[in-house]
Each structure stands twice: as C-alpha cells, then as structure tokens.
Design a protein around this motif. Structure first.
Motif, short mmCIF file in Angstrom:
data_model
loop_
_atom_site.label_atom_id
_atom_site.label_comp_id
_atom_site.label_asym_id
_atom_site.label_seq_id
_atom_site.Cartn_x
_atom_site.Cartn_y
_atom_site.Cartn_z
N ALA A 1 -31.29 -22.01 17.18
CA ALA A 1 -32.42 -21.41 16.38
C ALA A 1 -32.09 -19.97 16.18
CB ALA A 1 -33.63 -21.83 16.90
N LYS A 2 -31.29 -19.54 15.80
CA LYS A 2 -30.85 -18.15 15.29
C LYS A 2 -30.67 -17.87 14.00
CE LYS A 2 -31.03 -16.91 19.99
NZ LYS A 2 -32.08 -16.39 20.41
N ARG A 3 -30.83 -16.88 13.37
CA ARG A 3 -30.73 -16.64 11.89
C ARG A 3 -29.40 -15.96 11.49
NH1 ARG A 3 -35.77 -15.34 8.16
NH2 ARG A 3 -34.33 -16.58 6.76
N ILE A 4 -29.17 -14.96 12.37
CA ILE A 4 -27.78 -14.10 12.36
C ILE A 4 -26.78 -14.12 13.45
CG2 ILE A 4 -27.11 -11.69 12.10
CD1 ILE A 4 -28.74 -12.67 9.57
N GLY A 5 -25.56 -14.45 13.23
CA GLY A 5 -24.59 -14.43 14.13
C GLY A 5 -23.90 -13.03 14.06
#
Ligand code: GLV
Ligand code: MN
Ligand code: MN
Length: 416
Positions: free
Chosen positions: A203-207
């Motif tokens: 549930a993360k938006r930026i890697g």
C-alpha cells in the motif's frame, strides 16, 4: 520563488499518455511499438513535435536517441537528465517506458508555464531500443552512450526477419549525426511503473529502488535431424525441439536447484521447420537470468550450461551457445535514492525502498552518473502485457516526485 506548492498538471499528463497510447494501439487495450518500427517512428515524430513546442534544443544521436535540452542559468554546468523509452514489447502496455518520457515532458511544461528557470540545464531523453525484444540486447542506446556497448556491434544486430538495426534506424529517418557519446551528467532520474506487485501489496505510492538486478542473456541454437514423423521410429531420432523442451525445464528449475536470489526464464523460441509432421531440425531459444548477485548468476549459468551440454549429447543434437549480453547489477546513488524517498514524504506519498527486477536504461546511466529511479504501482503487478495499468493519480504523484527531485538537483550550484 518558493517551489513547495508547485505541482504538475495530472490531466495534461493523462491526455498526453492517452494520445501516445493511440500509436500502435492493440485490440486488447495495450500498445505495440516495436523498436524502429513505423509505430516507433510515429511516436518519435509526435514526441519531437512536443519538444519543439517547448522550444527545447532537440538533437538526435547516431543511435536514434532523442534529446531535448532546456537551458539553465549556467549552461556550463552539467545538466540534470531524465528519460526512458518510447518502444514497447509485442502486445505491451501503455505505461512501460512512455511514462518515463511523458513524465519529464510534463515536468518541463510545468516549469515553463510557471516561468521557472533552473541553474542547470535539464535534458529529457528517449533512448532507442530499451526493450531488446525486436533487436537483442536491451538498453542498447544508453549502453552505447555510456561507453559500455559498441555502436557498430549494435548496428549489425538483426531481427527475426534478418533486418539490421542500422538499416531500420535509417529507414525510419532517425539515424542522427550527433555522436552517441557520454557527456557529464549531474543527476539522472528515470520515472517508471514498478512492473511488479510490491507497491500495491505494501500500500505504497512511490517506490525508490536501491538499484537494478544484473541481467544476463543467452541465445541457444540446437541442430536436429528432420524427417517424416510417421515412418521414422522413435529410437534414433534427433529431435531438436525435444532437446529444447528438456533444457527449458532446467531453466525453470534453476532458481530452486541453486537457491539464493535468482530468476531464470525462457521467453522466446523458434522451431524449424515448424510443421506438425516433420521432426524439428533447428530450434533457437533465449535464456534470461537475473540476480542482485552477479557472481551467483554466473555460477548458476555454468551449472545450467553443463546440463544443456549433457542433454544435447544425450539426444545427439549439437548445441551452439551465444553469451549475448551481460549487464552488472546497478546499485544506485544513495543520496539520490534518499532524495526520492524524502521528496515522496514531503509530498505525503507513502514511499518504499525496494529493488528493481526489471531492466532499465538507468542501469547504464548509473555507470557514468549519479542515478535514481521513481516507481509507481502497477495494478495487480502486471506488466509487459496489454492490460498493464497504473492509476492516473499515481502517474501524477510520481510526476510530482520527479518534478521536485529535478528541481532540487537542477538548482545545485556546485561544480560537476
Ligand atoms: C526490460 O523491459 C526488461 O526488464 O527486460
Ligand atoms: Mn521499461
Ligand atoms: Mn519493458
């Protein structure tokens, strides 16, 4: 000026990506823009038009890579560079590569409409043939630019129909004159979809990948003996396809056999003469091995090669092995990776420190310049397929991170 509130225009980015997705659109909702095809040319022409609308200095190099340079206050300083690729896989998706070209284009449009001048110049780039699907290997243009691959070797590579890279480059009108030769780069950022499941799962938006796995490619050709399938007894056959079948399963079993961090894949095969009632007399297939640990990948290959040779001997099918391509694992610049994570946090996007299993031009750029990447989630972790998808708000979020990373790097004044 206080840049903190500055944001890209998400709708404009979406429209731009949708416009590009019309070129080579497939019935299943993806795109097919194979390197140096007519569709690749059409997309390049549109990209160049958009670069010119921004009054950028456009150059095409001898590998066909397209550069658009936006002047800074001090053009003697090395630029900040950002880009990716316009080409796609056969029946590929609408985001792989193109997001990393349209993303920086949106960044430059945002800077222009806000009258923002940076200290350093900013260069946007489309690298030719990132995919390596039509002409192996992959990432050839950044590889030549970085000095890791030889231009003339790449020029002679052929596609499955025997067409040479250099002739196709000429045919579509993108064999430029500028030498494909590295120049000092202050920072290189590549914006890309993740192409895996981790961001969604966490549930993360930026890697922010700490780097890219090594990529090792091999081409295997087996010779058999053709014959009528009916009258020819099973004993004594030299069936090149059966030899390949045994080998392919060994590739699939390799990570389990060897252990450690490793993936191994056969993705392409040609069978000759490919008739249901002829015993196959020639098979070509590819092997792709990736790991964070280069030595481990090489050890695995040695083991596999021994197995291949044993199968070839048992079946009486002479084997030819081409060690086509190796690129080492690429640990990115820690300061830039940290900058991606910090910037995501400043913009309130949850970030993840991770690894890239997919290859990118950033691998070669990392050999000559401080490099980092920005990832956004792939829906259901699917990529290199027509249903590849990423939410528009995530495309916008990643472009905002790119915008602020570029701004920070482009306003660094120190030499180099
Ligand atoms: C490039 O798309 C790769 O990871 O093979
Ligand atoms: Mn890509
Ligand atoms: Mn790809």
């Amino acid at each position: 000026m206080n840049f903190k509130r500055l944001r890209v225009n998400g709708n404009r980015l979406q429209n731009t990506l949708e416009e590009m997705a019309k070129i080579g659109a497939t019935s299943g909702g993806g795109v097919q823009r194979l390197t140096l095809s007519d569709e690749d040319k059409q997309a390049r022409d549109l990209f160049v038009r958009w670069l010119k609308e921004l009054n950028l200095e456009v150059t095409i190099d001898e590998m066909g890579s397209i550069f658009g340079k936006r002047a800074g206050k001090n053009n003697a300083l090395p630029p900040v560079m950002s880009g990716s690729h316009i080409d796609s896989q056969p029946k590929g998706g609408r985001f792989d590569g193109i997001l990393g070209v349209m993303g920086p284009l949106e960044v430059l449009r945002t800077l222009d409409e806000n009258n923002i001048e940076t200290i350093r110049p900013i260069v946007i780039v489309d690298w030719t043939n990132e995919e390596g699907s039509r002409f192996a290997p992959a990432m050839v243009a950044s590889g030549v630019w970085a000095g890791a691959l030889d231009r003339d070797w790449v020029y002679q590579r052929t596609d499955i129909h025997g067409r040479r890279f250099v002739d196709e480059l000429e045919r579509i009108g993108y064999r430029g004159k500028t030498p494909a030769k590295k120049q000092p780069v202050h920072a290189y950022y590549e914006y890309h979809i993740e192409q895996g499941p981790l961001l969604e799962r966490e549930a993360k938006r930026i890697g922010a990948p700490k780097g890219i796995l090594c990529l090792h490619w091999y081409d295997i050709t087996l010779e058999g003996e053709a014959n009528q399938v009916g009258p020819t007894p099973m004993e004594g056959r030299h069936d090149a396809l059966c030899a390949a079948a045994e080998m392919i399963l060994k590739v699939n079993q390799l990570p389990d056999k060897i252990g450690g961090n490793l993936v191994a894949t056969v993705g392409e095969i040609q069978n000759h003469p490919n008739s249901r009632n002829i015993i196959p007399d020639r098979v070509h297939f590819t092997v792709d091995i990736r790991s964070w640990d280069d030595d481990h990948a090489l050890t695995a290959w040695e083991d596999l090669k021994n197995d291949f040779e044993a199968v070839a001997a048992k079946r009486g099918c002479p084997i030819r092995i081409e060690e086509t391509w190796r690129v080492e694992h690429s640990p990115f610049d820690e300061t830039l990776v940290r900058r991606v994570l910090d910037t995501a946090e400043e913009l309130n996007y949850p970030g993840l420190h991770m690894v890239s299993g997919a290859g990118h031009d950033a691998s070669y750029m990392n050999q000559i310049a401080p490099t980092a990447m920005i990832f956004v989630p792939s829906i259901n972790g699917r990529s290199h397929v027509e249903i590849e998808n990423t939410r528009w708000e995530d495309c916008e979020a990643g472009a905002n991170v790119l915008l602020h990373c570029i701004l920070k790097s482009a306003n660094e004044n120190k030499e180099n």
